[in-house]
Write a protein that holds these residues in place. Structure first.
Motif, mmCIF file in Angstrom:
data_model
loop_
_atom_site.group_PDB
_atom_site.id
_atom_site.type_symbol
_atom_site.label_atom_id
_atom_site.label_comp_id
_atom_site.label_asym_id
_atom_site.label_seq_id
_atom_site.Cartn_x
_atom_site.Cartn_y
_atom_site.Cartn_z
ATOM 1 N N GLN A 74 0.836 -1.192 0.000
ATOM 2 C CA GLN A 74 0.000 0.000 0.000
ATOM 3 C C GLN A 74 0.876 1.249 0.000
ATOM 4 O O GLN A 74 1.797 1.357 0.803
ATOM 5 N N SER A 76 0.039 5.299 -0.004
ATOM 6 C CA SER A 76 -1.031 6.296 0.027
ATOM 7 C C SER A 76 -0.776 7.363 -1.035
ATOM 8 O O SER A 76 0.336 7.500 -1.558
ATOM 9 N N ASP A 77 -1.816 8.131 -1.331
ATOM 10 C CA ASP A 77 -1.673 9.250 -2.268
ATOM 11 C C ASP A 77 -0.567 10.188 -1.798
ATOM 12 O O ASP A 77 0.264 10.629 -2.589
ATOM 13 N N GLU A 78 -0.567 10.470 -0.485
ATOM 14 C CA GLU A 78 0.423 11.383 0.078
ATOM 15 C C GLU A 78 1.842 10.839 -0.071
ATOM 16 O O GLU A 78 2.765 11.574 -0.409
ATOM 17 N N GLU A 79 2.012 9.534 0.184
ATOM 18 C CA GLU A 79 3.343 8.928 0.058
ATOM 19 C C GLU A 79 3.822 8.947 -1.385
ATOM 20 O O GLU A 79 4.988 9.242 -1.655
ATOM 21 N N TYR A 126 3.847 13.809 8.875
ATOM 22 C CA TYR A 126 3.412 13.285 10.163
ATOM 23 C C TYR A 126 2.845 14.340 11.110
ATOM 24 O O TYR A 126 2.343 14.001 12.162
ATOM 25 N N MET A 141 -3.234 9.616 12.983
ATOM 26 C CA MET A 141 -3.881 9.944 11.705
ATOM 27 C C MET A 141 -3.031 9.490 10.521
ATOM 28 O O MET A 141 -3.548 8.936 9.553
ATOM 29 N N MET A 142 -1.715 9.707 10.588
ATOM 30 C CA MET A 142 -0.841 9.312 9.487
ATOM 31 C C MET A 142 -0.787 7.800 9.362
ATOM 32 O O MET A 142 -0.839 7.258 8.258
ATOM 33 N N LYS A 144 -3.065 5.748 10.150
ATOM 34 C CA LYS A 144 -4.355 5.327 9.582
ATOM 35 C C LYS A 144 -4.345 5.490 8.064
ATOM 36 O O LYS A 144 -4.810 4.621 7.335
ATOM 37 N N LYS A 145 -3.774 6.607 7.574
ATOM 38 C CA LYS A 145 -3.651 6.825 6.126
ATOM 39 C C LYS A 145 -2.796 5.739 5.483
ATOM 40 O O LYS A 145 -2.990 5.389 4.332
ATOM 41 N N LEU A 146 -1.840 5.224 6.250
ATOM 42 C CA LEU A 146 -0.949 4.180 5.752
ATOM 43 C C LEU A 146 -1.554 2.787 5.911
ATOM 44 O O LEU A 146 -0.925 1.789 5.593
ATOM 45 N N SER A 149 -3.888 0.667 11.814
ATOM 46 C CA SER A 149 -4.755 1.183 12.865
ATOM 47 C C SER A 149 -4.068 1.058 14.220
ATOM 48 O O SER A 149 -3.685 -0.035 14.635
#
Length: 180
Positions: A74, A76-79, A126, A141-142, A144-146, A149
């Motif tokens: 996975q 993320s869009d941000e990564e 972060y 929060m970060m 969770k995006k990754l 949990s």
């Protein structure tokens, strides 16, 4: 919050997926030892060609993200956007072959100032907007995006491991020490 092992392992998985197994003769093995650099470049070219889905000679953040999904990883869009932004030397928002190769190889010739700028970009991912440090809430929060949990208490424990001044948050300097 590890960053070094994942890209290498994902890259190696992609190389193995794209490169057929070869049985080399003894002479070929000796030649291959002398040509490790060329083989590495060939591997990078094969991975680049695979990731360049639309064959325009550049890899977008979306193409990078999609390629990682084929590996079961996975991103993320941000990564994906951060990976491209950190390696995009010409500022076009895409990775050409040289930029991609540098991303894969890592920048051993990178100046201390460039390394610090890259760390600051990672640090920004972060922290929550309006904050100047990584808090348990922003870390949660970060993560969770990754796709990971964690409870806020879990995040407090993670931060405590690198929180040198015991203020309950990670400053940039503490984050930089952690990333070494």
């Amino acid at each position: 919050m590890k960053t070094t092992a994942q890209p290498q392992s994902s890259f190696m998985k992609l190389c193995r997926k794209l490169s057929p197994e070869r049985k080399d003769s003894a002479a070929e093995k000796q030649h291959n030892k002398n040509c490790d650099h060329d083989k590495n470049r060939d591997d990078i070219e094969a991975v680049f060609a695979y990731m360049d889905a639309n064959k325009d000679g550049r890899i977008s953040p979306h193409e990078l993200q999609k390629s990682f999904m084929t590996l079961g990883e996975q991103l993320s869009d941000e990564e994906a956007e951060a990976a491209v932004r950190l390696s995009d030397t010409d500022g076009d928002g895409m990775l050409d072959f040289d930029e991609f190769a540098q991303l894969i190889k890592g920048d051993d010739k990178c100046s201390e100032e460039e390394k610090k700028m890259e760390l600051k970009e990672a640090f920004k991912m972060y922290i929550a907007e309006g904050e100047e440090c990584i808090t348990p809430r922003s870390l949660k929060m970060m993560l969770k995006k990754l796709g990971e949990s964690r409870t806020t208490d879990d995040c407090r424990v993670m931060i405590r491991a690198f929180d040198l001044n015991d203020d309950g948050v990670l400053s940039f300097d503490e984050f930089a020490l952690m990333m070494r």
